[in-house]
Structure formats: C-alpha cells, structure tokens
Write a protein that holds these residues in place. Structure first.
Motif, PDB file in Angstrom:
ATOM      1  N   TRP A   1      -4.810  36.567  50.905  1.00 25.47           N
ATOM      2  CA  TRP A   1      -5.227  38.022  51.516  1.00 25.47           C
ATOM      3  C   TRP A   1      -4.410  38.981  50.749  1.00 25.47           C
ATOM      4  O   TRP A   1      -4.830  39.972  50.199  1.00 25.47           O
TER       5      TRP A   1
ATOM      6  N   ASP B   1      -4.538  40.971  59.549  1.00 24.23           N
ATOM      7  CA  ASP B   1      -5.289  40.239  58.525  1.00 24.23           C
ATOM      8  C   ASP B   1      -6.163  40.890  57.570  1.00 24.23           C
ATOM      9  O   ASP B   1      -7.204  40.794  57.039  1.00 24.23           O
TER      10      ASP B   1
ATOM     11  N   ALA C   1      -1.255  43.884  51.456  1.00 23.87           N
ATOM     12  CA  ALA C   1      -1.023  43.996  49.987  1.00 23.87           C
ATOM     13  C   ALA C   1       0.475  44.848  49.599  1.00 23.87           C
ATOM     14  O   ALA C   1       1.178  44.344  48.747  1.00 23.87           O
TER      15      ALA C   1
ATOM     16  N   ARG D   1      -4.920  39.288  46.913  1.00 25.22           N
ATOM     17  CA  ARG D   1      -6.051  39.782  46.462  1.00 25.22           C
ATOM     18  C   ARG D   1      -6.019  41.300  47.308  1.00 25.22           C
ATOM     19  O   ARG D   1      -6.678  42.245  46.143  1.00 25.22           O
ATOM     20  N   GLY D   2      -5.371  41.701  48.087  1.00 26.91           N
ATOM     21  CA  GLY D   2      -5.340  42.931  48.455  1.00 26.91           C
ATOM     22  C   GLY D   2      -4.524  43.909  47.522  1.00 26.91           C
ATOM     23  O   GLY D   2      -4.798  45.243  47.341  1.00 26.91           O
TER      24      GLY D   2
ATOM     25  N   GLU E   1      -6.399  42.858  54.223  1.00 25.07           N
ATOM     26  CA  GLU E   1      -5.724  42.932  52.972  1.00 25.07           C
ATOM     27  C   GLU E   1      -5.001  44.117  52.608  1.00 25.07           C
ATOM     28  O   GLU E   1      -3.766  43.781  52.071  1.00 25.07           O
TER      29      GLU E   1
ATOM     30  N   ASN F   1     -11.857  31.506  50.677  1.00 19.60           N
ATOM     31  CA  ASN F   1     -11.839  33.217  50.800  1.00 19.60           C
ATOM     32  C   ASN F   1     -12.373  33.965  49.256  1.00 19.60           C
ATOM     33  O   ASN F   1     -12.328  35.014  49.071  1.00 19.60           O
TER      34      ASN F   1
ATOM     35  N   HIS G   1      -3.084  34.335  54.866  1.00 18.65           N
ATOM     36  CA  HIS G   1      -2.557  35.664  54.437  1.00 18.65           C
ATOM     37  C   HIS G   1      -1.883  35.625  53.119  1.00 18.65           C
ATOM     38  O   HIS G   1      -1.991  36.802  52.419  1.00 18.65           O
TER      39      HIS G   1
END
Length: 175
Positions: free
Chosen positions: A70, A26, A32, A73-74, A28, A96, A67
C-alpha cells in the motif's frame, strides 16, 4: 515514460519499505510519505506516479504486512521488478492488484533515473537509455485481472456481481 528507482541491495524487508512506527493506518495516501523512509529518505520526493522500483533479490522479506504494498502504490510506484520476491510480499502484491515482476539481471540493467518501457503483454522491460531489453516471468492472466479490478476483493465483487446479474436473467452461471 516511467523512471526507475534502483534499490540494488538484496533482502530489503518490509520494515524498510514501510517502518512499523507508521502502521497506524491502512490508507495508502497516509502511508505514502513514509515509503522507503528507512532505506532512502529522499525517495518520496523523487518518485512520480507510474515510476518503477528495481530491487535486489528477496524484496519484501520480513513481516507479512500488506502496508508495504500500500505504501509503495500510494507513493505512485506502478511496479517493483526484482530477481525474486519474498513469497508473502509477492502474494500480497497480487491480492492488492500491484505488479511484482520477477526478472533475472534487472539490477545490472538499470541505473537510478533511467526511463523504462514496460510491456506486460510481451513480458519485457526496455531501458530507454541503453536499449537493453530483458524478459520477465510472465504475469499470469489471473493476476492481471486482479490488478485491473484494483485488488482481490474488488475482483471477487465483480465476479459475484456478474454471476448475480446472470442469475437474475435466468442464465446459467459458471463458477
């Protein structure tokens, strides 16, 4: 100035945003490198921090995995703008602290690599190449507050901490 990455197809699902085979974390930064891997293998090499995804309708359909938010964003994505979103993806975005903005005509207004000026307060996005400005559904203040805090849990922690500080000073608290 953020660049736009256009994924014009409707119904891009969460398996395409982050393939299930990579759901081993979990974190990021670990997710990514695989963002959009099954849709566009070169995406993570092109995306820069603050960039925007413009997508077709029903973005984020499929499973309810956080996910998907995430991973984007990551990878540095600051917002996804689409005509509409799968409801669970939209809610995961808010929870989030990630921007999912609904804007009719967005796919037709941008080409891959265009620069954009995103005005959250004014509710507009402008294509710097063409000068075209579109209005998106305003972001509720609540969602902006959650985004500013970094997500729902952080938002609630800030509220709890503020209420505890007020109570410690003998001030009345308001829920």
């Amino acid at each position: 100035m953020p660049k736009v990455h256009v994924f014009a197809r409707d119904h891009i699902n969460t398996d395409e945003i982050i393939p299930a085979r990579h759901l081993t974390t979990d974190v990021e930064a670990e997710l990514a490198p695989y963002a959009m891997e099954d849709y566009d293998k070169g995406f993570v090499r092109r995306v820069q921090s603050g960039d925007i995804i413009v997508a077709g309708a029903d973005f984020g359909c499929g499973s309810s995995r956080e996910h998907a938010v995430w991973a984007l964003r990551g990878a540095g994505v600051s917002a996804v703008i689409a005509p509409n979103f799968a409801r669970i993806y939209y809610r995961n975005s808010i929870n989030n602290g990630f921007l999912a903005l609904e804007c009719a005509g967005i796919v037709e207004a941008f080409a891959d690599g265009d620069e954009a000026d995103l005005d959250l307060k004014g509710g507009t996005i402008t294509n710097k190449r063409t000068g075209q400005t579109l209005t998106f559904v305003p972001v509720p203040q609540f969602a902006l507050d959650v985004q500013k805090a970094g997500g729902w849990l952080e938002y609630m922690k800030e509220r709890d901490d503020a209420a505890a500080a007020q109570a410690a000073q003998g001030e009345p608290t308001h829920a």
